[in-house]
Design a protein around this motif. Sequence first.
Motif, PDB file in Angstrom:
ATOM      1  N   ASP A 101       0.758  -1.370  -0.038  1.00 43.23           N
ATOM      2  CA  ASP A 101       0.043   0.062   0.004  1.00 43.23           C
ATOM      3  C   ASP A 101       0.970   1.058  -0.121  1.00 43.23           C
ATOM      4  N   LYS A 102       0.604   2.255  -1.001  1.00 48.58           N
ATOM      5  CA  LYS A 102       1.630   3.364  -1.235  1.00 48.58           C
ATOM      6  C   LYS A 102       1.622   4.063   0.014  1.00 48.58           C
ATOM      7  N   GLU A 103       0.284   4.400   0.500  1.00 49.39           N
ATOM      8  CA  GLU A 103      -0.076   5.398   1.697  1.00 49.39           C
ATOM      9  C   GLU A 103       0.729   5.025   3.018  1.00 49.39           C
ATOM     10  N   THR A 104       0.454   3.553   3.360  1.00 46.45           N
ATOM     11  CA  THR A 104       0.636   3.017   4.698  1.00 46.45           C
ATOM     12  C   THR A 104       2.361   2.298   4.711  1.00 46.45           C
ATOM     13  N   GLY A 105       2.464   1.795   3.469  1.00 46.48           N
ATOM     14  CA  GLY A 105       3.895   1.163   3.279  1.00 46.48           C
ATOM     15  C   GLY A 105       3.449  -0.431   3.598  1.00 46.48           C
ATOM     16  N   ASP A 106       2.268  -0.740   4.161  1.00 52.08           N
ATOM     17  CA  ASP A 106       1.905  -2.001   4.556  1.00 52.08           C
ATOM     18  C   ASP A 106       2.025  -3.187   3.234  1.00 52.08           C
ATOM     19  N   VAL A 107       2.662  -4.374   3.523  1.00 53.79           N
ATOM     20  CA  VAL A 107       2.560  -5.401   2.508  1.00 53.79           C
ATOM     21  C   VAL A 107       1.282  -5.995   2.487  1.00 53.79           C
ATOM     22  N   LEU A 108       0.690  -5.898   1.369  1.00 54.77           N
ATOM     23  CA  LEU A 108      -0.582  -6.593   1.095  1.00 54.77           C
ATOM     24  C   LEU A 108      -0.314  -8.110   0.851  1.00 54.77           C
ATOM     25  N   PHE A 109       0.313  -8.220  -0.001  1.00 55.63           N
ATOM     26  CA  PHE A 109       0.716  -9.966  -0.439  1.00 55.63           C
ATOM     27  C   PHE A 109       1.860  -9.961  -1.184  1.00 55.63           C
ATOM     28  N   GLU A 110       2.470 -11.071  -1.418  1.00 56.06           N
ATOM     29  CA  GLU A 110       3.522 -11.252  -2.381  1.00 56.06           C
ATOM     30  C   GLU A 110       3.169 -12.483  -3.332  1.00 56.06           C
ATOM     31  N   ILE A 111       3.712 -12.278  -4.721  1.00 58.09           N
ATOM     32  CA  ILE A 111       3.749 -13.510  -5.794  1.00 58.09           C
ATOM     33  C   ILE A 111       4.681 -14.217  -5.741  1.00 58.09           C
ATOM     34  N   THR A 112       4.776 -15.362  -5.412  1.00 60.94           N
ATOM     35  CA  THR A 112       5.914 -16.483  -5.607  1.00 60.94           C
ATOM     36  C   THR A 112       5.742 -17.522  -6.581  1.00 60.94           C
ATOM     37  N   GLU A 113       4.527 -17.860  -7.049  1.00 59.20           N
ATOM     38  CA  GLU A 113       4.366 -18.845  -7.927  1.00 59.20           C
ATOM     39  C   GLU A 113       3.788 -18.704  -9.204  1.00 59.20           C
ATOM     40  N   HIS A 114       3.952 -19.513 -10.272  1.00 60.24           N
ATOM     41  CA  HIS A 114       3.444 -19.340 -11.453  1.00 60.24           C
ATOM     42  C   HIS A 114       1.774 -19.352 -11.460  1.00 60.24           C
ATOM     43  N   ASP A 115       0.943 -18.344 -11.990  1.00 56.17           N
ATOM     44  CA  ASP A 115      -0.150 -18.539 -11.830  1.00 56.17           C
ATOM     45  C   ASP A 115      -0.923 -18.050 -10.643  1.00 56.17           C
ATOM     46  N   GLU A 116      -0.156 -17.991  -9.728  1.00 55.42           N
ATOM     47  CA  GLU A 116      -0.622 -17.482  -8.245  1.00 55.42           C
ATOM     48  C   GLU A 116      -1.574 -16.278  -8.757  1.00 55.42           C
ATOM     49  N   THR A 117      -2.839 -16.241  -8.204  1.00 52.99           N
ATOM     50  CA  THR A 117      -3.803 -14.971  -8.515  1.00 52.99           C
ATOM     51  C   THR A 117      -4.057 -14.193  -7.220  1.00 52.99           C
ATOM     52  N   LYS A 118      -4.161 -13.103  -6.984  1.00 55.18           N
ATOM     53  CA  LYS A 118      -4.574 -12.371  -5.733  1.00 55.18           C
ATOM     54  C   LYS A 118      -5.267 -11.233  -6.170  1.00 55.18           C
ATOM     55  N   ILE A 119      -6.632 -11.028  -5.393  1.00 59.45           N
ATOM     56  CA  ILE A 119      -7.392  -9.874  -5.921  1.00 59.45           C
ATOM     57  C   ILE A 119      -6.899  -8.457  -5.162  1.00 59.45           C
ATOM     58  N   LEU A 120      -6.605  -7.435  -6.005  1.00 55.78           N
ATOM     59  CA  LEU A 120      -6.057  -6.411  -5.510  1.00 55.78           C
ATOM     60  C   LEU A 120      -6.993  -5.156  -5.197  1.00 55.78           C
ATOM     61  N   ALA A 121      -7.878  -5.225  -5.963  1.00 54.80           N
ATOM     62  CA  ALA A 121      -9.011  -4.244  -5.667  1.00 54.80           C
ATOM     63  C   ALA A 121     -10.577  -5.096  -5.999  1.00 54.80           C
ATOM     64  N   LYS A 122     -11.401  -5.150  -5.185  1.00 54.37           N
ATOM     65  CA  LYS A 122     -12.621  -5.759  -5.416  1.00 54.37           C
ATOM     66  C   LYS A 122     -13.668  -5.241  -5.933  1.00 54.37           C
ATOM     67  N   GLY A 123     -14.210  -5.858  -6.953  1.00 52.04           N
ATOM     68  CA  GLY A 123     -15.188  -4.883  -7.813  1.00 52.04           C
ATOM     69  C   GLY A 123     -16.501  -4.812  -6.915  1.00 52.04           C
ATOM     70  N   GLY A 124     -17.133  -3.642  -7.101  1.00 48.04           N
ATOM     71  CA  GLY A 124     -18.611  -3.655  -6.235  1.00 48.04           C
ATOM     72  C   GLY A 124     -19.652  -4.528  -6.514  1.00 48.04           C
ATOM     73  N   LYS A 125     -20.161  -4.906  -5.511  1.00 48.92           N
ATOM     74  CA  LYS A 125     -21.412  -5.996  -5.761  1.00 48.92           C
ATOM     75  C   LYS A 125     -22.706  -5.274  -6.231  1.00 48.92           C
ATOM     76  N   GLY A 126     -23.245  -5.771  -7.150  1.00 49.21           N
ATOM     77  CA  GLY A 126     -24.497  -5.326  -7.987  1.00 49.21           C
ATOM     78  C   GLY A 126     -25.745  -5.339  -7.017  1.00 49.21           C
ATOM     79  N   GLY A 127     -26.549  -3.931  -7.212  1.00 51.36           N
ATOM     80  CA  GLY A 127     -27.545  -3.983  -6.368  1.00 51.36           C
ATOM     81  C   GLY A 127     -28.614  -4.752  -6.715  1.00 51.36           C
ATOM     82  N   LEU A 128     -29.613  -5.378  -5.828  1.00 45.40           N
ATOM     83  CA  LEU A 128     -30.751  -5.911  -5.951  1.00 45.40           C
ATOM     84  C   LEU A 128     -32.161  -5.478  -6.575  1.00 45.40           C
ATOM     85  N   GLY A 129     -32.569  -5.980  -7.432  1.00 47.40           N
ATOM     86  CA  GLY A 129     -33.835  -5.363  -8.121  1.00 47.40           C
ATOM     87  C   GLY A 129     -34.959  -5.534  -7.460  1.00 47.40           C
ATOM     88  N   ASN A 130     -36.275  -4.752  -7.645  1.00 48.99           N
ATOM     89  CA  ASN A 130     -37.182  -4.760  -6.716  1.00 48.99           C
ATOM     90  C   ASN A 130     -37.902  -5.985  -6.799  1.00 48.99           C
TER      91      ASN A 130
END
Length: 335
Positions: A101-130
Amino acid sequence: MTEGNFVDYVKIYVSSGKGGKGSSHLHREKFIEKGGPDGGDGGRGGHVYVRGNKNLWTLFSLKFLRHVKAGHGGDGGSSRSTGSDGEDKYIEVPLGTIVKDKETGDVLFEITEHDETKILAKGGKGGLGNWHFRNSVNQTPRYAQPGMPVEEVDVILELKVLADVGLVGFPNAGKSTLLSVLTSAKPKIADYPFTTLKPNLGIVSYKDFQSFVIADIPGIIEGAAEGKGLGHYFLRHIERNSTLLFLVPADADDIKKEYEILLDELRRYNPEMLDKDRLVVISKSDMLDEELKTELKAQLDKEFKGTPYMFISSITNQGLSELKDKLWKMLNVEV
């Protein structure tokens, strides 16, 4: 790979997609004037992922990438139709990449394996219809949920080279020359300090088609732990090496003193560095005749108590086969 293409530090602004709005539609068709609620849900906003790629060696592909934004989710529609999900974005990084994190300097995660995938920013959940809000009291709700907002983060991607052995030494100690004869790497070699400005990686071929990776790290100077010379730009690359090979030239004024300065810089940067296996290699030993070498051995036997050392020459290939054997044993010792 040219030195200009070796990029091990980038800053990126990341934004996920916002969720789509739920629909407040009421069912209408011929002969049905007052149908019930049939508004669909909004689609999910796109995620931003970081994914490891073993075919990448640097962060060069991200050098000019300032923003990464995922797609927004689509709004819900009539007949309970759900909006489309936003497009996900993937940031491909070499193995050994740390995300902070640029602001705090905290380590969010690290990538050490091929195809290892981590979410960096989660998409907003869609709203429920009426459709979801109908009940016996309110059979025709005319409201729906909005989608969840975007997630934004400024991050720093920092590469720490993944290598089994790290070459440590003062500028012009012969590290690049040694790497060039042990591996097929072609580092820049010249007779002046700081020839190597970025880490060079090479694969050492060993017996029975086995191999290990060795990294030539830019030369240390006194005060490197405080950022002098190339400072922290190279020290972080040593952190991942399981074995450290200290290279001291045979023509050094005081071999033990040079080794202790190198060791002290590592200790001041990160005391855990001293827990790694160490091997001291006296390079350029072709400059020594047998009498000088015998005298030097007697001196080093007293000074390097408990620390293994050996003599080599990258020019004449003296001791290189023994060096490979020694490194292989150190890397594969059973704990």
